[in-house]
Design an enzyme around this catalytic site. Structure first.
Site, PDB file in Angstrom:
ATOM      1  N   TYR A  33       0.829  -1.207   0.000  1.00 49.24           N
ATOM      2  CA  TYR A  33       0.000   0.000   0.000  1.00 49.24           C
ATOM      3  C   TYR A  33       0.859   1.250   0.000  1.00 49.24           C
ATOM      4  CZ  TYR A  33       0.780   0.935   5.026  1.00 49.24           C
ATOM      5  OH  TYR A  33       1.337   1.245   6.240  1.00 49.24           O
ATOM      6  N   ARG A  52       8.269   4.153  -4.550  1.00 51.28           N
ATOM      7  CA  ARG A  52       8.350   3.156  -3.477  1.00 51.28           C
ATOM      8  C   ARG A  52       7.351   2.021  -3.720  1.00 51.28           C
ATOM      9  NH1 ARG A  52       7.481   5.074   2.532  1.00 51.28           N
ATOM     10  NH2 ARG A  52       5.361   5.313   1.746  1.00 51.28           N
ATOM     11  N   ARG A 100      -7.068 -20.761  -2.261  1.00 46.96           N
ATOM     12  CA  ARG A 100      -6.112 -20.572  -1.165  1.00 46.96           C
ATOM     13  C   ARG A 100      -4.967 -21.577  -1.209  1.00 46.96           C
ATOM     14  NH1 ARG A 100      -4.774 -21.987   3.975  1.00 46.96           N
ATOM     15  NH2 ARG A 100      -3.976 -20.282   5.254  1.00 46.96           N
ATOM     16  N   LYS A 149       6.456  -2.148   1.988  1.00 48.08           N
ATOM     17  CA  LYS A 149       5.281  -1.538   2.626  1.00 48.08           C
ATOM     18  C   LYS A 149       4.069  -2.454   2.452  1.00 48.08           C
ATOM     19  CE  LYS A 149       3.107   3.032   3.018  1.00 48.08           C
ATOM     20  NZ  LYS A 149       3.201   3.193   4.462  1.00 48.08           N
ATOM     21  N   GLU A 181      11.653   2.499  14.569  1.00 42.81           N
ATOM     22  CA  GLU A 181      10.780   3.569  14.077  1.00 42.81           C
ATOM     23  C   GLU A 181       9.488   3.573  14.878  1.00 42.81           C
ATOM     24  OE1 GLU A 181       9.683   2.705   9.934  1.00 42.81           O
ATOM     25  OE2 GLU A 181       9.744   0.576  10.401  1.00 42.81           O
TER      26      GLU A 181
HETATM   27  N1  PMP Z   1       7.479   3.791   9.033  1.00 44.35           N
HETATM   28  C1  PMP Z   1       6.350   3.056   9.056  1.00 44.35           C
HETATM   29  C2  PMP Z   1       6.358   1.751   9.768  1.00 44.35           C
HETATM   30  C3  PMP Z   1       5.182   3.535   8.415  1.00 44.35           C
HETATM   31  O1  PMP Z   1       4.058   2.796   8.433  1.00 44.35           O
HETATM   32  C4  PMP Z   1       5.211   4.797   7.781  1.00 44.35           C
HETATM   33  C5  PMP Z   1       3.993   5.371   7.124  1.00 44.35           C
HETATM   34  N2  PMP Z   1       3.308   4.486   6.326  1.00 44.35           N
HETATM   35  C6  PMP Z   1       6.411   5.530   7.798  1.00 44.35           C
HETATM   36  C7  PMP Z   1       7.520   4.993   8.422  1.00 44.35           C
HETATM   37  C8  PMP Z   1       6.516   6.873   7.139  1.00 44.35           C
HETATM   38  O2  PMP Z   1       6.569   6.746   5.743  1.00 44.35           O
HETATM   39  P1  PMP Z   1       6.084   7.929   4.794  1.00 44.35           P
HETATM   40  O3  PMP Z   1       6.877   9.140   5.196  1.00 44.35           O
HETATM   41  O4  PMP Z   1       6.413   7.452   3.446  1.00 44.35           O
HETATM   42  O5  PMP Z   1       4.626   8.104   5.060  1.00 44.35           O
END
Ligand code: PMP
Length: 285
Positions: A33, A52, A100, A149, A181
């Site tokens: 996503y 990305r 599945r 992502k 993070e």
């Molecule tokens: N780290 C994680 C785990 C996230 O889910 C996100 C946002 N989706 C970010 C960092 C920040 O990414 P961005 O600046 O591309 O929104």
């Protein structure tokens, strides 16, 4: 008001959009996503998100059903159809519907693509940008490919709930004593004139906002160190902040119940937020 959403080539009222129960996004979290923000009715850093997205798809050998031009057109049409001035556009692509089986389905299986908008009036003027947010530290128990992502977001959801239960706004995740993070954002501390944030790798998502903010920080002659930092360093920092497409640059004023710096948003954070919003509004498409 019923939103207009996009699903597999069609613009539909949200209550008429449907995805199969056999969709691998539903059964295996086999999907990726992106979230792109909208300010002044325009897309912030669309090119960064599109790039990305392609990287996430490539890492999972998943087909992309649209070109970048088509994707831009879909984003713009949804902004227009839903009258979004400030808000977010959510995009999801999955490997599609198949009987599945853990193994990926045969090549040629049609991927699923869904986009919808979320109106967020006042997004750029969020009160939290003036007061700052509180975080708690929790163990990072996610999988090892956080650079992709994916929609596999259960642990970040659990982290937000842990934060909520502790009276905080978010959680910073910690691995081997070092902050990776936030649950849905990148994490930074400021000590003196130096901004510290974890280096890129498979341990964190490569934030699109992160890339822009670090570029602006360097252009403004600030010192940037991309390296792991500890929870103790964070607690002893002068300032802390997070970045993401939905929060831009947001001050963090408390960690595990203790104030960071003066316990109020710092001036480096405020300056970076201002530069980021100014520059990205100018470059919006
Ligand atoms: N780290 C994680 C785990 C996230 O889910 C996100 C946002 N989706 C970010 C960092 C920040 O990414 P961005 O600046 O591309 O929104």
């Amino acid at each position: 008001m019923t939103r207009t959403v996009y699903v597999n080539g069609q613009y539909l009222p949200e209550d008429q959009a449907k995805v199969s129960i056999f969709d691998r996004g539903f059964l295996f979290a086999d999907g990726v996503y992106e979230v792109t923000s909208v300010l002044d009715g325009k897309l912030i850093d669309f090119a960064g998100h599109a790039k990305r997205l392609q990287r996430s798809l490539d890492e999972l050998q998943m087909a992309n059903p649209v070109t970048e031009e088509e994707l831009l057109e879909i984003h713009r049409e949804l902004v227009r159809a839903n009258g979004i001035e400030e808000g977010l556009i959510y995009l999801q692509i999955t490997r599609g519907a198949a009987d599945r089986d853990f193994a990926y389905p045969a090549a040629g299986t049609q991927p699923t693509i869904v986009l919808f908008t979320q109106a967020k009036p006042g997004l750029a003027d969020a009160p939290a940008a003036k007061t700052g947010i509180k975080v708690i530290s929790i163990e990072d128990q996610r999988w090892g490919r956080r650079d992709i992502k994916t929609v596999q977001l259960l642990y970040p959801s659990m982290g937000k709930m842990m934060a909520k239960a502790a009276g905080a706004d978010d959680a910073w995740m910690v691995e081997d004593g070092h902050v990776t993070e936030g649950t849905s954002n990148n994490a930074y501390i400021v000590k003196g004139n130096t901004i510290v944030t974890r280096h890129l790798g498979t341990e964190i998502l490569h934030g699109i906002t992160r890339a822009a903010v670090l570029r602006f920080a360097r252009e403004a002659q600030m010192t940037v160190e991309e390296r792991p930092f500890t929870v103790e360093e964070a607690k002893a920092a002068d300032e802390a902040f997070i970045t993401s497409a939905s929060s831009f640059v947001m001050p963090v004023v408390e960690m595990d119940g203790a104030p960071i710096g003066t316990g109020t948003p710092g001036h480096v954070t405020a300056r970076l937020r201002e530069i980021y919003l100014d520059e990205m509004r100018k470059a919006a498409v």
